[in-house]
Design an enzyme around this catalytic site. Structure first.
Site, PDB file in Angstrom:
ATOM      1  N   TRP A 146       8.093  78.103 -20.899  1.00  0.00           N
ATOM      2  CA  TRP A 146       6.911  78.449 -20.093  1.00  0.00           C
ATOM      3  C   TRP A 146       5.584  78.057 -20.737  1.00  0.00           C
ATOM      4  CZ3 TRP A 146       4.907  81.184 -23.915  1.00  0.00           C
ATOM      5  CH2 TRP A 146       5.747  81.964 -24.706  1.00  0.00           C
ATOM      6  N   ASN A 147       5.608  77.533 -21.952  1.00  0.00           N
ATOM      7  CA  ASN A 147       4.309  77.419 -22.654  1.00  0.00           C
ATOM      8  C   ASN A 147       3.401  76.308 -22.116  1.00  0.00           C
ATOM      9  OD1 ASN A 147       6.150  75.666 -23.782  1.00  0.00           O
ATOM     10  ND2 ASN A 147       5.390  75.887 -25.871  1.00  0.00           N
ATOM     11  N   GLU A 184       9.874  83.164 -35.927  1.00  0.00           N
ATOM     12  CA  GLU A 184       8.882  82.528 -35.053  1.00  0.00           C
ATOM     13  C   GLU A 184       8.076  83.613 -34.339  1.00  0.00           C
ATOM     14  OE1 GLU A 184      10.132  80.607 -31.356  1.00  0.00           O
ATOM     15  OE2 GLU A 184       9.073  78.819 -32.013  1.00  0.00           O
ATOM     16  N   LYS A 189      15.184  72.455 -14.369  1.00  0.00           N
ATOM     17  CA  LYS A 189      15.191  73.922 -14.213  1.00  0.00           C
ATOM     18  C   LYS A 189      14.068  74.447 -15.103  1.00  0.00           C
ATOM     19  CE  LYS A 189      16.241  77.605 -15.519  1.00  0.00           C
ATOM     20  NZ  LYS A 189      15.227  78.658 -15.812  1.00  0.00           N
ATOM     21  N   PRO A 190      12.903  74.724 -14.493  1.00  0.00           N
ATOM     22  CA  PRO A 190      11.789  75.231 -15.296  1.00  0.00           C
ATOM     23  C   PRO A 190      11.978  76.705 -15.623  1.00  0.00           C
ATOM     24  CG  PRO A 190      11.162  75.145 -12.982  1.00  0.00           C
ATOM     25  CD  PRO A 190      12.565  74.614 -13.053  1.00  0.00           C
TER      26      PRO A 190
HETATM   27  P1  NAD Z   1      14.108  80.511 -23.676  1.00  0.00           P
HETATM   28  O1  NAD Z   1      15.139  79.926 -24.576  1.00  0.00           O
HETATM   29  O2  NAD Z   1      14.161  81.956 -23.433  1.00  0.00           O
HETATM   30  O3  NAD Z   1      14.189  79.814 -22.228  1.00  0.00           O
HETATM   31  C1  NAD Z   1      14.031  78.441 -22.070  1.00  0.00           C
HETATM   32  C2  NAD Z   1      14.694  78.006 -20.772  1.00  0.00           C
HETATM   33  O4  NAD Z   1      16.108  78.188 -20.875  1.00  0.00           O
HETATM   34  C3  NAD Z   1      14.251  78.801 -19.551  1.00  0.00           C
HETATM   35  O5  NAD Z   1      14.096  77.902 -18.480  1.00  0.00           O
HETATM   36  C4  NAD Z   1      15.416  79.751 -19.315  1.00  0.00           C
HETATM   37  O6  NAD Z   1      15.543  80.179 -17.986  1.00  0.00           O
HETATM   38  C5  NAD Z   1      16.576  78.875 -19.718  1.00  0.00           C
HETATM   39  N1  NAD Z   1      17.803  79.592 -20.097  1.00  0.00           N
HETATM   40  C6  NAD Z   1      17.934  80.851 -20.597  1.00  0.00           C
HETATM   41  N2  NAD Z   1      19.234  81.113 -20.846  1.00  0.00           N
HETATM   42  C7  NAD Z   1      19.937  79.999 -20.513  1.00  0.00           C
HETATM   43  C8  NAD Z   1      21.324  79.653 -20.572  1.00  0.00           C
HETATM   44  N3  NAD Z   1      22.249  80.481 -21.026  1.00  0.00           N
HETATM   45  N4  NAD Z   1      21.684  78.417 -20.165  1.00  0.00           N
HETATM   46  C9  NAD Z   1      20.756  77.528 -19.732  1.00  0.00           C
HETATM   47  N5  NAD Z   1      19.441  77.814 -19.639  1.00  0.00           N
HETATM   48  C10 NAD Z   1      19.031  79.033 -20.033  1.00  0.00           C
HETATM   49  O7  NAD Z   1      12.707  80.047 -24.271  1.00  0.00           O
HETATM   50  P2  NAD Z   1      11.251  80.481 -23.759  1.00  0.00           P
HETATM   51  O8  NAD Z   1      11.006  81.881 -24.182  1.00  0.00           O
HETATM   52  O9  NAD Z   1      11.099  80.110 -22.341  1.00  0.00           O
HETATM   53  O10 NAD Z   1      10.314  79.470 -24.601  1.00  0.00           O
HETATM   54  C11 NAD Z   1       9.840  79.745 -25.885  1.00  0.00           C
HETATM   55  C12 NAD Z   1      10.663  78.991 -26.914  1.00  0.00           C
HETATM   56  O11 NAD Z   1      10.625  77.596 -26.657  1.00  0.00           O
HETATM   57  C13 NAD Z   1      10.102  79.143 -28.322  1.00  0.00           C
HETATM   58  O12 NAD Z   1      11.157  79.408 -29.213  1.00  0.00           O
HETATM   59  C14 NAD Z   1       9.504  77.778 -28.622  1.00  0.00           C
HETATM   60  O13 NAD Z   1       9.458  77.451 -29.978  1.00  0.00           O
HETATM   61  C15 NAD Z   1      10.410  76.881 -27.863  1.00  0.00           C
HETATM   62  N6  NAD Z   1       9.746  75.598 -27.601  1.00  0.00           N
HETATM   63  C16 NAD Z   1      10.182  74.495 -28.299  1.00  0.00           C
HETATM   64  C17 NAD Z   1       9.560  73.273 -28.103  1.00  0.00           C
HETATM   65  C18 NAD Z   1       9.999  72.026 -28.860  1.00  0.00           C
HETATM   66  O14 NAD Z   1       9.647  70.926 -28.439  1.00  0.00           O
HETATM   67  N7  NAD Z   1      10.724  72.153 -29.959  1.00  0.00           N
HETATM   68  C19 NAD Z   1       8.515  73.172 -27.182  1.00  0.00           C
HETATM   69  C20 NAD Z   1       8.099  74.314 -26.498  1.00  0.00           C
HETATM   70  C21 NAD Z   1       8.740  75.520 -26.710  1.00  0.00           C
END
Ligand code: NAD
Length: 508
Positions: free
Chosen positions: A133-134, A359, A157-158
């Protein structure tokens, strides 16, 4: 599912939580159109990618409104999302032809010279992209664009927290009249899991915990994946640094987007001789920053956190640090209505505190004094993560030397985020920060492709190749001699007698 503005709590949209059956149907539909998209070639696809670029430029203002509505980011930050996508579209639309062109490697041995060798890059039919979501528009765009440019169809899938901007991207694709090879499904983790269960390649950005679940699911299906995960990026400020630049840079690197950037500065190590001056300058600068909910004019540097859960993580890390002896020099608490958390500078911190090891993903800058460069490097490497890092020094070659000692996928010298704005470089995390990388010039497209080897005869072909059936000792001597002559070293190349002995020995 309802979507909220985190600053006000106002409902700004609703989206369906799509089922596994709906996801599977979307993938089936994409499969129908993908072969034509691939056959169009990079030049044919370029036309559509550049049309999307025009659409993004024409709609930038409105897109920034949508981004702000579901994130409550400052106006400047919200405008970065569409502009980032415009830049990336230009890069991959124009270079895809070159990056995906067939390669004709030289044969490894003279025996191979009878063939023309080709490596062709053929896309995975359907790529699934799952995003956090960031950066609700930029995050999807960063991966959707190269996958489409590679010739794949894409199912996005956002995040359920911010799906509206991603739906705008799909609306843009439809409005320009592009082939239906890009679709969006909405929902939470179950919808994401259904995407992983149906596509041919998974590009995931999100937390390390979810990344591991996705890797396991992909392993079950033998489907390749690339994971961009969390980080705990260190900044190392050396005694010979330009202290003003380091203070401004570290503040921006740690607090941009309220620290909700995967490559945020999450911890700072400062060499003892400049520690006091650096901390004073950093704190004075952070105190001046303005926080609030922007309208359409830029008024603030920091907005709200994306949601209540994220704000609570930040509060927990700050409380843990205080309870273990850290001091707050500015900030330190949530404010007002909504999910605001003050930009915070913490000192007297150490690696017993979660703010230095887990983190945080929030507007905190924990700063630690170190004796020297060696201690800074050791502490920077004392992490399960390895996304990126920054080194601040007056000596660029020293900076590069320190960079090569750090366990991180990217190191910026006297800067933050610079690697992110250079698509020719790979952006990938080491250790628990990821598997694979996005971008990196040609690799950014080739990762979405299967490599196909094609051999074509150069000389006219005979009815039979000499080595085809029926076998004989003479054929065997000839084959072994030829392969040894091609591959062995020195006199062993000429081991015809060895060969005859081998064949003779076999015969006995
Ligand atoms: P999250 O892992 O909770 O969710 C990310 C996505 O995965 C969402 O769309 C969510 O619905 C989906 N999801 C959740 N469970 C799933 C499953 N079992 N199977 C498939 N999809 C699933 O992360 P968040 O809280 O949305 O984002 C924050 C995290 O993202 C932080 O840890 C951040 O560091 C990371 N991030 C990494 C980068 C990078 O390029 N390395 C960039 C931006 C954010």
């Amino acid at each position: 599912m309802t979507v909220h503005n985190p600053a006000t709590g106002e409902v700004v949209g609703t989206v369906p939580a799509q089922s596994a059956a709906e996801v599977a149907a979307a993938v089936r539909e994409l499969r129908l159109y993908q072969p034509e998209w691939e056959a169009m070639g990079a030049d044919g696809r370029k036309k559509w990618l550049l049309k999307l670029q025009d659409w993004l430029i024409d709609n930038t203002d409105r897109l920034a409104d949508v981004v702000q509505s579901e994130t409550s980011k400052p106006r400047v930050d919200a405008l970065i999302d569409p502009s980032f996508a415009v830049d990336l579209l230009g890069y991959y639309a124009r270079r895809a032809g070159k990056f995906l062109a067939d390669e004709h490697p030289s044969p490894h041995s003279p025996l191979g010279r009878v063939k023309r060798l080709t490596t062709a890059y053929r896309p995975y039919p359907v790529v699934g992209i799952i995003t956090p979501w960031n950066f609700p528009l930029a995050m999807p765009a960063l991966d959707v664009i190269p996958a489409l440019a590679a010739g794949a169809a894409v199912l996005l899938k956002p995040s359920e927290v911010t799906p509206l901007s991603a739906l705008e991207l799909a609306r843009g694709w439809a409005e320009i009249g592009a082939p239906p090879v890009f679709a969006v499904v909405t929902g939470a983790g179950e919808t994401g899991a259904a995407v992983v269960d149906s596509v041919d390649y998974v590009q995931f950005t999100g937390s390390t915990a979810t990344g591991k679940r996705i890797a396991t699911a992909c392993a079950e299906r033998l489907v390749p994946y690339s994971l961009e995960l969390g980080g705990k990026d260190p900044a190392i400020v050396l005694a010979d640094a330009d202290i003003d630049r380091a203070a401004y840079g570290v503040a921006f690197g740690g607090l941009f987007n309220s620290g909700q950037v995967c490559i945020s500065v999450e911890r700072v190590y400062v060499e003892a001789p400049i520690y006091d001056e650096f901390v004073d300058k950093l704190t004075a600068h952070v105190r001046e920053l303005r926080q609030g909910a922007d309208g359409r004019e830029p008024e603030h540097e920091l907005g709200a956190m994306a949601n209540e859960a994220q704000k609570n993580i930040v509060a927990r890390h700050v409380q843990d640090a205080i309870s273990k002896g850290a001091r707050v020099l500015t900030g330190g608490k949530a404010t007002g209505v909504g999910t605001f958390f003050e930009p915070t500078v913490l000192v007297d911190v150490d690696h017993e505190m979660t703010c230095m090891t887990e983190e945080t993903f929030g507007p905190t800058l924990p700063v630690m004094k170190v004796a020297d460069e060696a201690e800074a490097v050791a502490l920077a490497n004392d992490s399960i993560y390895g996304l990126s890092a920054s080194v601040w020094t007056g000596d660029k070659s020293r900076g590069e030397r320190v960079a090569r000692q750090l366990n991180a996928g990217a190191v910026n010298i006297n800067d933050v985020f610079a690697n992110l704005f250079n698509f020719a470089l790979p952006m990938g995390g080491w250790q628990q920060s990821g598997v694979g990388a996005r971008w990196g010039g040609a690799e950014g497209l080739r990762k979405y492709c299967r490599k196909q080897a094609i051999t074509t005869p150069i000389l006219p072909t005979q009815q039979k190749e000499p080595f085809w059936f029926p076998y004989s000792s003479g054929k065997l001597v000839f084959a072994l001699s030829a392969m040894r002559a091609a591959g062995a070293r020195g006199m062993r190349r000429l081991g015809v007698f060895d060969v005859i002995n081998t064949v003779g020995g076999k015969g006995k």
